[in-house]
Write a protein that holds these residues in place. Structure first.
Motif, short mmCIF file in Angstrom:
data_model
loop_
_atom_site.label_atom_id
_atom_site.label_comp_id
_atom_site.label_asym_id
_atom_site.label_seq_id
_atom_site.Cartn_x
_atom_site.Cartn_y
_atom_site.Cartn_z
N ALA A 52 0.84 -1.15 -0.01
CA ALA A 52 -0.03 0.11 0.00
C ALA A 52 1.06 1.34 -0.13
CB ALA A 52 -0.73 -0.17 1.31
N ASP A 53 1.25 1.67 -1.01
CA ASP A 53 2.16 2.68 -1.47
C ASP A 53 1.99 4.10 -0.91
OD1 ASP A 53 4.77 3.67 -2.28
OD2 ASP A 53 4.56 3.49 -4.31
N HIS A 54 2.77 4.61 0.09
CA HIS A 54 2.49 6.13 0.33
C HIS A 54 1.01 6.26 1.09
CE1 HIS A 54 6.13 7.87 -0.92
NE2 HIS A 54 6.34 6.99 -1.84
N ILE A 55 0.50 5.22 1.98
CA ILE A 55 -0.65 5.60 2.79
C ILE A 55 -0.78 6.50 3.73
CG2 ILE A 55 -1.91 3.74 1.57
CD1 ILE A 55 -0.70 3.38 5.15
N ASN A 56 -1.54 6.98 4.46
CA ASN A 56 -1.76 7.80 5.59
C ASN A 56 -3.26 7.16 6.06
OD1 ASN A 56 -3.79 9.49 4.23
ND2 ASN A 56 -2.25 10.72 3.50
N LEU A 57 -3.55 8.00 6.99
CA LEU A 57 -4.89 7.51 7.78
C LEU A 57 -6.17 7.67 6.94
CD1 LEU A 57 -4.28 8.51 11.56
CD2 LEU A 57 -4.50 6.08 10.73
N LYS A 58 -6.10 8.66 6.03
CA LYS A 58 -6.99 9.10 5.17
C LYS A 58 -7.12 8.28 3.83
CE LYS A 58 -6.18 14.12 5.90
NZ LYS A 58 -5.81 15.42 5.39
N THR A 59 -6.16 7.38 3.76
CA THR A 59 -6.31 6.80 2.48
C THR A 59 -6.04 5.19 2.65
OG1 THR A 59 -3.96 7.18 2.10
CG2 THR A 59 -5.66 8.62 1.03
N VAL A 60 -5.88 4.66 3.63
CA VAL A 60 -5.32 3.36 4.15
C VAL A 60 -6.37 2.25 4.09
CG1 VAL A 60 -5.80 3.33 6.69
CG2 VAL A 60 -3.99 1.95 5.58
N GLU A 61 -7.74 2.60 4.30
CA GLU A 61 -8.90 1.54 4.27
C GLU A 61 -8.96 0.64 3.16
OE1 GLU A 61 -10.49 1.12 7.39
OE2 GLU A 61 -9.25 2.58 8.19
N ARG A 62 -8.97 1.26 1.78
CA ARG A 62 -9.15 0.29 0.68
C ARG A 62 -7.89 -0.69 0.61
NH1 ARG A 62 -8.29 4.43 -4.12
NH2 ARG A 62 -9.48 2.97 -5.21
N PHE A 63 -6.89 -0.45 1.30
CA PHE A 63 -5.71 -1.34 1.25
C PHE A 63 -5.71 -2.40 2.25
CE2 PHE A 63 -4.49 2.76 -0.81
CZ PHE A 63 -4.01 2.38 -2.18
N LEU A 64 -6.45 -2.11 3.30
CA LEU A 64 -6.23 -3.13 4.56
C LEU A 64 -6.12 -4.61 4.19
CD1 LEU A 64 -8.28 -1.21 7.12
CD2 LEU A 64 -5.80 -1.52 7.06
N ALA A 65 -7.36 -5.03 3.46
CA ALA A 65 -7.36 -6.35 3.28
C ALA A 65 -6.54 -6.80 2.37
CB ALA A 65 -8.94 -6.68 2.86
N PRO A 66 -6.31 -6.28 1.10
CA PRO A 66 -5.39 -6.94 0.15
C PRO A 66 -3.98 -6.79 0.37
CG PRO A 66 -6.17 -4.99 -0.88
CD PRO A 66 -6.87 -5.29 0.54
N CYS A 67 -3.42 -5.85 1.40
CA CYS A 67 -2.15 -5.54 1.35
C CYS A 67 -1.47 -6.23 2.54
CB CYS A 67 -1.80 -4.06 1.25
SG CYS A 67 -2.14 -3.39 -0.31
N ASP A 68 -0.23 -6.59 2.52
CA ASP A 68 0.59 -7.00 3.61
C ASP A 68 1.97 -6.23 3.81
OD1 ASP A 68 1.91 -7.93 1.24
OD2 ASP A 68 1.50 -9.93 1.90
N ILE A 77 4.44 -5.73 6.69
CA ILE A 77 5.52 -5.31 6.82
C ILE A 77 5.60 -3.61 6.85
CG2 ILE A 77 7.93 -4.69 5.60
CD1 ILE A 77 7.35 -7.77 6.32
N ALA A 78 6.59 -3.14 7.69
CA ALA A 78 6.19 -1.62 7.86
C ALA A 78 7.40 -0.96 7.15
CB ALA A 78 5.88 -1.08 9.22
N GLU A 79 7.21 0.01 6.38
CA GLU A 79 8.28 1.07 5.87
C GLU A 79 7.71 2.44 6.12
OE1 GLU A 79 10.31 0.65 1.66
OE2 GLU A 79 9.10 2.64 1.43
N ILE A 102 9.98 -1.09 11.99
CA ILE A 102 9.97 -1.03 10.51
C ILE A 102 11.10 -1.93 9.77
CG2 ILE A 102 9.36 1.39 10.41
CD1 ILE A 102 12.33 2.21 10.14
N GLN A 103 11.01 -2.30 8.68
CA GLN A 103 11.72 -3.50 7.95
C GLN A 103 12.43 -2.55 6.81
OE1 GLN A 103 10.54 -7.43 7.54
NE2 GLN A 103 8.95 -7.06 9.03
N THR A 104 12.02 -1.51 6.45
CA THR A 104 12.56 -0.56 5.72
C THR A 104 12.40 0.94 5.70
OG1 THR A 104 11.10 -0.16 3.69
CG2 THR A 104 11.95 -2.09 3.69
N ILE A 105 13.56 1.74 5.53
CA ILE A 105 13.22 3.12 5.57
C ILE A 105 13.74 3.75 4.40
CG2 ILE A 105 15.61 3.56 6.78
CD1 ILE A 105 13.95 5.75 8.27
#
Length: 420
Positions: free
Chosen positions: A81-97, A177-179, A208-211
């Motif tokens: 879920a590339d470049h997400i924030n709290l406003k945009t994250v919802e649609r990515f929750l199920a498919p992304c890891d 995974i969190a970046e 975080i696993q990447t920065i």
């Protein structure tokens, strides 16, 4: 910090604008495996790109899973879920890891003074002489310096913490995974500034696993690095040293690694990346995106006939709407309008003329980086074509796939991960 999903040492962020090239992209990773190095794919697509195209993250997941099944890939793979924030994250929750926590809006905004003071008090090791192994000279700091860096970045790290905890609440710890992205700032972070940022991330308990730090130079979309390669090399190695030190000092995940954003086509720095990673026995995540979309256009043009006509039409429309298409990417493109051919000229081109102008081959005198950058941001034009564009991809799958795979393996995986 929490155990769970683990990003392997080498990973490649692969964008697939229209969710049609996952097999071709994965084939490049298979070739890397056959050559003796594991490079795992991370399919990344931002909320902005989904919005422009009218797609959903679930479509990217379906395409990635199908490619993995078709090629019998048994190694890890991820969906970013590339470049997400709290406003945009919802649609990515199920498919992304995999979640790239975008805190750009908060960089430079002062944190609560009490939080800044508490951070400085909690980290006396950052005040005075700071020695990072494998960096020649120690850094001299004082409380005012650490306070200034905290004022620049602490609010952003706190924002990353809020996003991370929301993800834990929704997906569970260890299930993604969190970046953290820190590259959208004016100046590169010095090693001691990066160390301060990593200390703050550890305080927020974000595993975080990447920065993605900021590097010197221009990382324009789809074209080579513009800047001082020697300076980039020094910064990259110092960042590797800083990460290794921070992992030991603050208990961050042992596999924490650098992420190079807009990493596609940065050919002149690939040797520096490879050599640095080898020197430190470190991992690296190189994020590419629109390079695959450009290979689709190259494949269509190479196919000739209706494919070439679509490629020409995409350019004509992109040229006509250049200002609108370029606006969202203004900070990461450098287009010289005088070097853009008129659409009526392009309409008379052969397949070879079109592909020579577009393909990133700097030895070809016909290569035109302004032409390439305009088409890089012009995927909205193809999106508006709808099924017509997608059916053209399907009708010319073999030639498109060959270009996509060759581009990822020969121009990216080999120099970065194999060093050849």
């Amino acid at each position: 910090m929490s155990e769970g999903l683990r990003l392997p040492k080498f990973s490649l962020g692969v964008g697939d604008r229209f969710a049609h090239q996952a097999k071709a992209q994965l084939a490049a990773c298979v070739m890397a495996s056959d050559a003796g190095v594991e490079v795992v794919p991370v399919w990344n697509k931002s909320n902005r790109e989904h919005t422009i195209i009218g797609s959903e993250p679930s479509q990217t997941r379906i395409e990635a899973d199908a490619a993995v099944k078709a090629l019998k890939w048994t190694k890890p793979y991820f969906l970013d879920a590339d470049h997400i924030n709290l406003k945009t994250v919802e649609r990515f929750l199920a498919p992304c890891d995999f979640f790239t926590l975008d805190v750009a809006e908060m960089i430079g905004k002062p944190a609560d003074p009490k939080n800044v003071a508490a951070f400085v008090a909690q980290h006396p090791e950052l005040v005075g002489t700071v020695t990072i192994p494998h960096i020649e000279k120690p850094f001299k700091t004082d409380a005012a310096f650490v306070t200034g860096v905290a004022n620049q970045f602490l609010a952003a790290v706190e924002d990353a913490g809020r996003i991370y905890r929301h993800l834990v609440e929704k997906k569970g710890a260890g299930n993604f995974i969190a970046e953290v992205s820190m590259d959208e700032t004016d100046a590169p972070q010095t090693p001691v500034e990066l160390l301060i940022i990593l200390a703050a991330i550890a305080d927020e308990k974000i595993p975080i696993q990447t920065i993605a730090p900021k590097f010197t130079g221009r990382f324009n979309k789809g074209v080579d690095y513009v800047g001082d390669v020697a300076q980039f090399t020094r910064e990259f190695n110092e960042d590797l040293a800083t990460i290794a030190f921070a992992v030991k000092t603050y208990g961050l995940p042992a596999n924490l690694k650098l992420s190079v954003h807009s990493g596609s086509d940065k050919f002149s720095i690939y040797k520096a990346i490879h050599d640095g990673v080898k020197k430190f026995d470190a991992g690296v995540h190189v994020k590419t995106a629109g390079t695959t979309w450009l290979e689709e256009l190259i494949g269509l043009a190479e196919a000739g006939g209706a494919g070439l006509e679509i490629a020409k039409e995409v350019y004509a429309e992109a040229y006509a709407h250049a200002e609108e298409l370029c606006a969202p990417y203004a900070t990461v493109i450098d287009i010289d309008p005088a070097k853009l051919p008129k659409p009526e000229v392009v309409n008379g081109w052969t397949s070879e003329q079109y592909t020579s102008a577009l393909r990133h081959d700097q030895s070809n005198k016909a290569y035109n980086q302004s032409f390439r950058q305009l088409l890089h941001v012009g995927f909205k034009v193809a999106a508006k074509m709808g099924d017509r564009y997608l059916k053209a991809l399907e009708a010319n799958e073999a030639v498109v796939a060959r270009n996509v795979t060759t581009n990822l393996y020969e121009r990216h995986i080999r120099p970065v991960f194999l060093g050849r």
